[in-house]
Enzyme design. Structure first.
Site, PDB file in Angstrom:
ATOM      1  N   CYS A   1       1.163  44.080  -4.643  1.00  0.00           N
ATOM      2  CA  CYS A   1       1.169  43.173  -3.499  1.00  0.00           C
ATOM      3  C   CYS A   1       0.806  43.890  -2.202  1.00  0.00           C
ATOM      4  CB  CYS A   1       2.534  42.497  -3.368  1.00  0.00           C
ATOM      5  SG  CYS A   1       3.915  43.652  -3.333  1.00  0.00           S
TER       6      CYS A   1
ATOM      7  N   LYS B   1      15.254  36.089 -14.020  1.00  0.00           N
ATOM      8  CA  LYS B   1      14.156  35.612 -14.878  1.00  0.00           C
ATOM      9  C   LYS B   1      12.962  36.531 -14.722  1.00  0.00           C
ATOM     10  CE  LYS B   1      10.675  32.967 -14.318  1.00  0.00           C
ATOM     11  NZ  LYS B   1       9.626  33.547 -15.231  1.00  0.00           N
TER      12      LYS B   1
ATOM     13  N   GLU C   1      -6.136  37.214  -1.634  1.00  0.00           N
ATOM     14  CA  GLU C   1      -5.552  38.295  -2.426  1.00  0.00           C
ATOM     15  C   GLU C   1      -6.153  38.253  -3.829  1.00  0.00           C
ATOM     16  OE1 GLU C   1      -1.171  40.213  -3.220  1.00  0.00           O
ATOM     17  OE2 GLU C   1      -1.351  38.037  -3.283  1.00  0.00           O
TER      18      GLU C   1
ATOM     19  N   GLU D   1       9.504  38.185  -1.178  1.00  0.00           N
ATOM     20  CA  GLU D   1       8.511  39.258  -1.035  1.00  0.00           C
ATOM     21  C   GLU D   1       7.249  38.747  -1.709  1.00  0.00           C
ATOM     22  OE1 GLU D   1       5.998  41.834  -1.907  1.00  0.00           O
ATOM     23  OE2 GLU D   1       7.469  42.741  -3.249  1.00  0.00           O
TER      24      GLU D   1
END
Length: 477
Positions: free
Chosen positions: A289, A181, A386, A255
């Site tokens: 990331c 997906k 983040e 991850e």
């Protein structure tokens, strides 16, 4: 002296975007049963295409197709599977310009990054794992390692095609089949990859692509006949996935997010370090990331580093992602832009000093200038959360032990960078930093033969390299 660059746009003519796209199940494009949604160009806010949404029944159909295909794909000799992977890799190279342009249109990233970074690494991953397909007995998992079965894979919007390659290539090399997906805001290169699978004559059902939002991803992850879950995305969603599969026999690799420290010592090559700082945080608009979003610079060179960094930031060009001169493209979505703005305002409210170079932003689309915060403490949210945008927080340190303490003072542990001329210091720092990847005198460099992954809330498992095979194999006799 400022240079003025004439526009150098890449032509869109090589890309044929269809008005609408269906799901790719069992080797064919089919209609979805959910509510269709639109894919938006983040640089212009124009609608690119209407995308089918997969509901639970569609996902079930895709998983069943993958299970049927697994019976033959898993028993196919590795040297035969490798031929398909090599063929896919070559087609990706042949259609590289088309893929790069489509990625920049759908995602908003600069064409020079899509063209020179993303697509070449995508092809390299398929080439690399094609070479492993008939050598799995040397992967360190016994003499006869076996594939797991059906892999359910959910990928993010920041590197749509690259994340697909990271997951699909090792899964297929090991004999698994895939239900993938893509992110709802960036589905187009995944759907073009489906056409590449058809062009490569990949057996029907080996790769299935179901588009949709969170509910579709949840249906993939929770399907009882999915044997392996691979997810790249936010830590919050990763935790939800871990809870959802807890108690099942599903294997998983996650991850997740990061808040990487980029550490500059006083003996570093400052000009080189500044380039690494810029690439570490402003590459792909900071939608990375492992971005070096926390700059830790030794006090004795802090003023010099900041002066050169600001001068370098003043040369960055923000604008049309298809212009070959563009350094920073569009923010991927209105939702992400709102988050970046909110965290930047919080940084100012908490007392940090905000600076951005003079920058004329386009009137349409989603844009944010390259921004740096100084006077930041470890208590500031911009140093802890983040941001996932072109926002850099700067902290200082005096000793290596202080740098290590500050770098590790985060719930994340995905990556870090160290800039120094001393090899012994690099080795010491790499040993002490709680990060899955530590770069030395560089940043954001990737190779398919090198494993990538994190610690703590940055997830678990590794992708890439020989280590990435273990996520899709079970030990043999």
């Amino acid at each position: 002296m400022a240079f003025e660059y004439a526009p150098a746009p890449e032509s869109r003519s090589i890309v044929d975007i269809k008005p609408s796209y269906g799901l790719f199940i069992d080797g064919e494009f089919v209609d979805g049963h959910g509510s269709a949604f639109k894919s938006i160009n983040p640089a212009t806010e124009e609608t690119l295409a209407e995308i089918a949404e997969a509901d639970a029944a569609d996902v079930d159909k895709a998983v069943k197709a993958a299970r049927r295909a697994f019976r033959t794909w898993s028993r196919m000799p590795g040297k035969e599977r490798s031929k398909y992977l090599y063929r896919i890799a070559r087609i990706i190279q042949e259609r590289s310009r088309e893929l790069a342009v489509l990625e920049s249109i759908d995602n908003g990233k600069p064409i020079k990054e899509s063209r020179d970074v993303d697509v070449p690494i995508v092809a390299a991953h398929f080439f690399y794992y094609a070479g492993w397909a008939d050598k799995l007995e040397y992967a360190g998992l016994g003499a006869n390692p076996q594939p797991l079965g059906v892999a359910g894979q959910v990928i993010p919007w920041n590197f749509p095609l690259l994340m697909l390659a990271w997951k699909v290539a090792p899964a297929l090399a090991c004999g698994n089949t895939v239900v993938l997906k893509p992110a709802e805001t960036t589905p187009l290169t995944a759907l073009l990859f489906a056409e590449i699978c058809q062009q490569a004559d990949l057996p029907a059902g080996v790769v299935n692509i179901v588009t949709g939002a969170g509910d579709t991803g949840q249906a993939v992850v929770s399907h009882p006949d999915v044997d392996k879950v691979a997810f790249t995305g936010s830590t919050g969603v990763g935790k939800a996935i871990a809870r959802a599969i807890a108690g099942s026999d599903k294997k998983a690799t996650l991850e997740l997010g990061g808040k990487a420290a980029n550490i500059v010592f006083d003996d570093a090559a400052i000009d080189q370090a500044v380039e690494g700082i810029v690439g570490g945080i402003f590459f792909n608009q900071g939608h990375v990331c492992c971005a070096g979003s926390r700059l830790l610079v030794q006090e004795s060179v802090a003023d010099e580093v900041m002066a050169k960094l600001k001068r370098r930031m003043g040369t960055l060009r923000v604008g049309d992602p298809l212009d070959k001169n563009t350094d920073i493209g569009a923010i991927n979505s209105a939702e992400q832009l709102a988050r970046i703005r909110a965290l930047a305002e919080i940084g100012e409210d908490e007392g940090a000093e905000r600076w951005a170079p003079p920058c004329e932003l386009p009137s349409a689309g989603f844009w944010f200038p390259p921004t740096v915060f100084t006077g930041v403490s470890q208590a500031h949210r911009i140093a802890r959360d983040e941001v996932f945008g072109p926002v850099l927080s700067v902290l200082t340190f005096r000793t290596p032990s202080e740098a290590i303490e500050k770098a590790n003072n985060t719930p994340y542990g995905l990556s870090a960078g160290v800039w120094t001329e001393k090899g012994s210091r690099i080795l010491h720092m790499a040993n002490e930093l709680r990060a899955g990847v530590v770069w030395a005198n560089t940043f954001n460099k990737f190779d398919p033969a090198s494993p990538f992954g994190g610690y703590k809330e940055s997830g678990y498992g590794r992708e890439g390299g020989r280590q990435g095979l273990s996520a899709y194999l079970k030990a043999g006799a």
